[in-house]
Design a protein around this motif. Sequence first.
Motif, short mmCIF file in Angstrom:
data_model
loop_
_atom_site.label_atom_id
_atom_site.label_comp_id
_atom_site.label_asym_id
_atom_site.label_seq_id
_atom_site.Cartn_x
_atom_site.Cartn_y
_atom_site.Cartn_z
N ASN A 87 0.81 -1.21 0.00
CA ASN A 87 0.00 0.00 0.00
C ASN A 87 0.85 1.27 0.00
O ASN A 87 0.50 2.25 -0.66
CB ASN A 87 -0.93 0.03 1.21
CG ASN A 87 -2.05 -0.97 1.11
OD1 ASN A 87 -2.03 -2.00 1.78
ND2 ASN A 87 -3.04 -0.70 0.28
N PHE A 188 -4.39 2.87 -2.49
CA PHE A 188 -5.58 2.38 -1.83
C PHE A 188 -5.98 1.01 -2.40
O PHE A 188 -5.64 0.68 -3.54
CB PHE A 188 -6.74 3.38 -2.01
CG PHE A 188 -6.49 4.70 -1.35
CD1 PHE A 188 -6.86 4.91 -0.03
CD2 PHE A 188 -5.88 5.75 -2.04
CE1 PHE A 188 -6.64 6.13 0.59
CE2 PHE A 188 -5.65 6.97 -1.44
CZ PHE A 188 -6.02 7.16 -0.12
N ASP A 189 -6.71 0.25 -1.60
CA ASP A 189 -7.16 -1.06 -2.06
C ASP A 189 -8.09 -0.88 -3.27
O ASP A 189 -8.94 0.03 -3.29
CB ASP A 189 -7.90 -1.79 -0.95
CG ASP A 189 -6.97 -2.17 0.21
OD1 ASP A 189 -5.76 -2.34 -0.05
OD2 ASP A 189 -7.45 -2.29 1.36
N PRO A 190 -7.96 -1.74 -4.28
CA PRO A 190 -8.80 -1.62 -5.48
C PRO A 190 -10.28 -1.74 -5.15
O PRO A 190 -10.67 -2.47 -4.23
CB PRO A 190 -8.32 -2.78 -6.36
CG PRO A 190 -6.95 -3.11 -5.86
CD PRO A 190 -6.98 -2.84 -4.38
N THR A 191 -11.08 -1.03 -5.90
CA THR A 191 -12.54 -1.11 -5.78
C THR A 191 -13.11 -1.34 -7.17
O THR A 191 -12.38 -1.43 -8.17
CB THR A 191 -13.12 0.20 -5.21
OG1 THR A 191 -12.95 1.25 -6.17
CG2 THR A 191 -12.41 0.58 -3.91
N LYS A 192 -14.42 -1.42 -7.26
CA LYS A 192 -15.05 -1.61 -8.56
C LYS A 192 -14.88 -0.39 -9.47
O LYS A 192 -15.10 -0.46 -10.67
CB LYS A 192 -16.52 -1.93 -8.40
CG LYS A 192 -17.34 -0.82 -7.75
CD LYS A 192 -18.80 -1.24 -7.63
CE LYS A 192 -19.64 -0.13 -7.00
NZ LYS A 192 -21.07 -0.53 -6.89
N LEU A 193 -14.47 0.74 -8.86
CA LEU A 193 -14.21 1.94 -9.64
C LEU A 193 -12.77 2.02 -10.14
O LEU A 193 -12.42 2.94 -10.87
CB LEU A 193 -14.52 3.18 -8.80
CG LEU A 193 -15.97 3.36 -8.36
CD1 LEU A 193 -16.11 4.61 -7.49
CD2 LEU A 193 -16.89 3.45 -9.57
N SER A 195 -8.37 1.50 -9.29
CA SER A 195 -7.33 1.65 -8.25
C SER A 195 -6.92 3.11 -8.16
O SER A 195 -6.66 3.77 -9.18
CB SER A 195 -6.12 0.79 -8.60
OG SER A 195 -6.47 -0.57 -8.66
N TRP A 258 -5.40 7.56 -11.00
CA TRP A 258 -6.55 6.67 -11.11
C TRP A 258 -6.31 5.67 -12.23
O TRP A 258 -6.20 6.04 -13.39
CB TRP A 258 -7.82 7.50 -11.38
CG TRP A 258 -9.07 6.70 -11.62
CD1 TRP A 258 -9.35 5.43 -11.17
CD2 TRP A 258 -10.22 7.11 -12.36
NE1 TRP A 258 -10.59 5.03 -11.56
CE2 TRP A 258 -11.16 6.04 -12.30
CE3 TRP A 258 -10.56 8.27 -13.04
CZ2 TRP A 258 -12.39 6.10 -12.93
CZ3 TRP A 258 -11.80 8.35 -13.66
CH2 TRP A 258 -12.71 7.27 -13.60
N PRO A 261 -10.89 0.63 -14.08
CA PRO A 261 -11.22 -0.76 -13.78
C PRO A 261 -11.45 -1.62 -15.03
O PRO A 261 -11.72 -2.81 -14.91
CB PRO A 261 -12.51 -0.63 -12.97
CG PRO A 261 -13.14 0.62 -13.50
CD PRO A 261 -12.01 1.55 -13.83
#
Length: 443
Positions: A87, A188-193, A195, A258, A261
Amino acid sequence: MRRAFFHSCLSFIIFTYPVFGETDKDKEPEPKKVTVEATAEIVSDFLWRGISLAGESMRRRNGESYSSLTYAPALQPTINIFSPEKNFQVQLFGNFQLTDRADRDSDKRLFQSAPGGVGPSYHGEESKYWDPYNQDTCAQNMSNQLTGAGGDISQCGSRVPGKDVNGKNEPNGMRRSDGLFVAFTYHFDPTKLGSFSGGIWFYNTFNKSPAFAMAPSAQTPNPYAAGGTGLPYSPNVYNANNSNSITRLSWHEYYIIWKFPFLKDYEPTLSFFTQYSTENGGYMAGRNYISFSVAREFRKDEFFRIHPSVNVGYAMGNNAIDNRNGIQDITSTLTFFFGNFFVRGGNVYRPDLYIWDTNNAFGYAGGDPGRANWNRTASDGLVPDPSKMYGSGNSFILNSIDSFSSGNAAADSVAKIWAREKYTLQKIPQMLFYFSFGYTHVF
């Protein structure tokens, strides 16, 4: 018999299976370690966001025309340190020029009291061309004495002709492009939006480049700087070739990155950088820089890999003085990996020369702010050619143009400007090329 069979089975169970409390599931996982990635790279030029941070300074130093390809080799080591969870990242990047590190006499003046000071380029040159403000009578008298036109060197005071008043090396050695970059990034931890990452970086050169001039209020005046003393805080006193104007070049930026995804194989990435700098009173700081990049690695995890990439950068205010907006650079690279070794070729396309057609990007003509009007227009894509600035031949031609007279002052003024610009200006290189090779190792 039954008892012997029972003991055999019991021994098999005991020695074949782990005892209670020591199963694989119950074993503590090994703690993750800090990852260190080290790279050493030799580059042909230090290019960044379309800026040649070394090559164009070398051209000015050596009195050479600007070119699309400049060999200004540098060693660029990089160390990336990642936390166990990947991280947090710390990056250290250095630039160390390998050639032409020493200062040299770029303006080729015969008599000077200080670097970048006034002085004739050849014997017999009229002082009105090299000392129009009559600021260094010592250099004038030395020139007059050697040409048989009289001259009283007692005007030199404590300065000794031939020792204190002679050709000077300007502060232009390539060591002034050496620097250290430090970045702190949190992933930050990846999200559906996608990384997201954010952080801050700092850059500091060990010796300031003469391509940048400090704000006058932050400098110590050089009374013998070419161009004349002028009024208080006149830019002529604060010649970029004046050693008093050389200081550290440092700045820093905040950034957000950014990674989209989708289309992950092509690594689409949007980045926003906003800069703040106290260098030059903040005048030379770019406001905001937005970039969009794509890249892909072919033959991933193989010994031989290919990695092309393209980055498009948009400047929202190239600096606080010019405040020009536009596409600053389109940078493309093609990297070939051979295990841990790699070879890279790249090119930078500068589509909007309006961003670059300024004295704050290329420096004043010959490093002299007194020649600021030599680059009169920001719409022609032309800047003064370093090879036409100094030396006896160039000075003779420029003085001949300046002394031309047809009897019509208005027409002469237009003709002189046209002739001088025809002789001194060159096209800004719109395309820059570089190549490099290096080695990467992960610890």
